[in-house]
Design an enzyme around this catalytic site. Structure first.
Site, PDB file in Angstrom:
ATOM      1  N   ASP A 176       0.855  -1.191   0.000  1.00 35.82           N
ATOM      2  CA  ASP A 176       0.000   0.000   0.000  1.00 35.82           C
ATOM      3  C   ASP A 176       0.888   1.237   0.000  1.00 35.82           C
ATOM      4  O   ASP A 176       2.120   1.121  -0.054  1.00 35.82           O
ATOM      5  CB  ASP A 176      -0.974  -0.015   1.191  1.00 35.82           C
ATOM      6  N   HIS A 256      -2.859   3.257  -4.612  1.00 31.96           N
ATOM      7  CA  HIS A 256      -2.260   2.739  -3.371  1.00 31.96           C
ATOM      8  C   HIS A 256      -0.858   2.188  -3.620  1.00 31.96           C
ATOM      9  O   HIS A 256      -0.482   1.135  -3.093  1.00 31.96           O
ATOM     10  CB  HIS A 256      -3.172   1.666  -2.747  1.00 31.96           C
ATOM     11  N   ASP A 319      -8.672  -0.377  -6.299  1.00 29.70           N
ATOM     12  CA  ASP A 319      -9.557   0.589  -5.646  1.00 29.70           C
ATOM     13  C   ASP A 319      -8.902   1.967  -5.555  1.00 29.70           C
ATOM     14  O   ASP A 319      -7.690   2.104  -5.656  1.00 29.70           O
ATOM     15  CB  ASP A 319      -9.904   0.108  -4.224  1.00 29.70           C
ATOM     16  N   GLU A 320      -9.731   2.962  -5.362  1.00 27.84           N
ATOM     17  CA  GLU A 320      -9.314   4.308  -4.971  1.00 27.84           C
ATOM     18  C   GLU A 320      -8.113   4.815  -5.778  1.00 27.84           C
ATOM     19  O   GLU A 320      -7.079   5.135  -5.223  1.00 27.84           O
ATOM     20  CB  GLU A 320      -9.013   4.324  -3.467  1.00 27.84           C
ATOM     21  N   PHE A 412     -14.035  -4.576   9.682  1.00 28.79           N
ATOM     22  CA  PHE A 412     -13.756  -4.723  11.110  1.00 28.79           C
ATOM     23  C   PHE A 412     -12.834  -3.623  11.647  1.00 28.79           C
ATOM     24  O   PHE A 412     -12.432  -3.660  12.796  1.00 28.79           O
ATOM     25  CB  PHE A 412     -13.164  -6.111  11.387  1.00 28.79           C
ATOM     26  N   TRP A 461      -8.517  -3.451   8.078  1.00 30.16           N
ATOM     27  CA  TRP A 461      -7.517  -2.437   7.724  1.00 30.16           C
ATOM     28  C   TRP A 461      -6.893  -1.934   9.017  1.00 30.16           C
ATOM     29  O   TRP A 461      -7.581  -1.809  10.029  1.00 30.16           O
ATOM     30  CB  TRP A 461      -8.203  -1.291   6.959  1.00 30.16           C
TER      31      TRP A 461
END
Ligand code: ACM
Ligand code: ZN
Length: 519
Positions: A176, A256, A319-320, A412, A461
């Site tokens: 990441d 990321h 993603d993102e 979570f 995460w």
């Protein structure tokens, strides 16, 4: 004797009497069942201190725990089993070794708590007949080791608990913006440079970064890092395999990726000025989609990834990914003209399609977060739906395979109580245990498309989770609620009934040193 199995089996009937594990108890298993027999024997020896020998020849069955693979490979499905406990013997039957393993997990849960933590000596368990098989093939747990790094021992502890609750996919979020955690021999700077950062976002109290006040620095200024060597990753994969868990590695791209850009700046559109991030959120710097060297890099990294991880699926993130750099990059704009792509979403789709081809050439399948739908889904891609279930519903409706991890039920890193004053800092959204228990992976999916839903998964995460104790606190007991949501057929037991079984399991978790949150 309290019987409290999680996840609740398809069918469990209590009979008269009990089986007593003594010095005379042995395990019987032929070749295909032998590995599971060894795992169970080792566990029972530690638990009881009794010898528990394994024999490959069939005896008359007295005092035996007999593991049998049935000739008909379809009788129990690939993961189902039948467990019969009587006064004379215990029998586990399955079509495949995975089923025997799950039967053994249920058997372990039938043992009393007596003496857990030290050898108990003789132990008895109730006579029962259990017939069981999972509702979903993909029962996953994702751990982010980029934002905070966790050692091999922590990963093994999680694999142990996952196996006990019949999870079979460990999604390993290895890269990441804040750290690259997998050794890649062809690109050594990924770990030399990319696994280290200059500090970590400082605020671990109630306050968030944006309202930290003028005296609080942005980061703690403490260098932070860590990564797994390829030997360690092979060790993790083997440990997981023994527990019938597939490790699904995730290598994030094109977003990321700041840790990778810091290691090899030419992978970015701008080409310089990157730092492994020390704060959370979404970075505008992403991999350049217009340079051939980016795809050479992706190919080389994925070659080493597939050599380490036998998983059919390789997760490529997706993603993102902000598009601002691509909008201003001559390389990206040139490729868009050349390929006739009408916007940067189509450029992302072009990127993912190329990665799918790279993986296909290596005999693997691509899975990515639901943003890979934007600009057009790669032909055979599997979608992991996280922004609710909508992306998953759309992909399943178009005939793609889907894993449901909607943030409404599966994140979570969210608070597990509304009263956040007494909770450690988390993402400012509430996801209490009961809501996890109510997760239904096929909710909202048209009936005829439901077979495309492979299953569900919890995602953890770790922006705000620096320690294993804190990790446990966020994961448990929510992971047990999720275990039941992905294993037990619908309709399931009431939440109240689940809570009664959970009480017994909290004691088990306590005795194996898991720092769960008390519901
Ligand atoms: C995600 O939570 N960005 C997949
Ligand atoms: Zn570019």
């Amino acid at each position: 004797m309290t019987i409290a199995v999680i996840p609740q089996p398809r069918s469990l009937v209590v009979k008269e009497g009990q089986f007593v594990i003594t010095t005379n108890t042995h395990i019987e298993a032929q070749s295909g069942a032998y590995a599971v027999a060894e795992t169970l024997a080792a566990w029972l020896r530690t638990r009881t201190g009794l010898p528990i020998p394994i024999q490959t020849a069939e005896t008359n069955g007295d005092n035996a725990i007999r593991l049998t693979l049935e000739a008909d490979p379809t009788q129990f499905g690939s993961e189902g089993y039948k467990l019969q406990v009587s006064e004379r013997q215990i029998q586990i039957q399955a079509s495949e070794a995975a089923g025997l393993f799950y039967g053994a997990q249920t058997l372990k849960q039938l043992l009393p708590l007596t003496g857990m933590g030290q050898p108990s000596g003789i132990l008895s368990l109730p006579s029962v007949e259990v017939e069981d098989s999972p509702r979903f093939a993909w029962r996953g747990f994702m751990l982010d080791v980029a934002r905070h790094f966790f050692p091999v021992a922590t990963i093994k502890k999680y694999l142990d608990v996952m196996a006990a609750y019949k999870f079979n996919r460990f999604h390993f979020h290895l890269t990441d913006d804040q750290g690259w955690r997998i050794e890649i021999k062809a690109y050594p700077k990924l770990t030399e440079v990319g696994s280290q950062r200059a500090g970590t976002q400082a605020v671990f109290t109630r306050k968030r970064l944006q309202d930290r006040g003028p005296d609080v620095p942005e980061t703690d200024g403490q260098p932070y890092g860590g990564y797994y060597t390829q030997d360690q990753l092979r060790e993790i994969v083997a440990y997981a395999q023994q527990r019938f868990i597939t490790v699904v590695p995730e290598i994030e791209m094109p977003g990321h990726s700041v840790a990778a850009l810091t290691s090899y700046p030419s992978l970015g559109c701008v080409g310089s000025g990157y730092q492994v991030r020390t704060t959370w959120g979404i970075a505008e710097d992403v991999l350049c989609a217009g340079k051939e060297s980016t795809f050479q890099y992706v190919d080389a990294v994925l070659s080493e990834v597939v050599a380490l991880f036998p998983s059919e699926y390789i997760h490529i993130g997706g993603d993102e990914c902000p598009k601002v750099r691509w909008q201003e990059c001559p390389h990206c704009q040139a490729v868009m003209r050349q390929e006739g792509l009408k916007d940067e979403h189509e450029l992302q789709s072009y990127f993912i399609r190329r990665v799918e081809k790279i993986l296909e050439a290596k005999g693997r399948r691509l899975i990515g977060w639901d943003e890979i739908l934007e600009g057009g889904l790669a032909p055979k891609a599997t979608v992991m739906s996280w922004r609710g279930a909508q992306g998953g519903i759309e992909a399943a409706s178009a005939g793609h395979e889907v894993v449901m991890t909607p943030n409404t039920h599966c994140y979570f890193d969210y608070y597990q109580a509304d009263d956040v004053e007494h909770e450690p800092l988390a993402q400012p959204i509430s996801l209490p245990l009961e809501q996890v228990y109510r997760f239904d992976p096929v909710e909202g999916v048209p009936t005829d498309k439901q077979p495309h839903v492979l299953g569900g998964q919890a995602n953890l995460w770790t922006e705000y989770i620096p320690t294993e104790a804190h990790l446990d606190y966020m994961a448990f007991p929510r992971l047990l609620a999720l275990a039941e949501a992905v294993w037990t057929p619908s309709p399931r037991a009431s939440y109240t009934e689940f809570m009664a079984r959970l009480e017994v399991h909290l004691e088990r978790l306590d005795r194996v040193g898991i720092n769960f949150r008390k519901p």
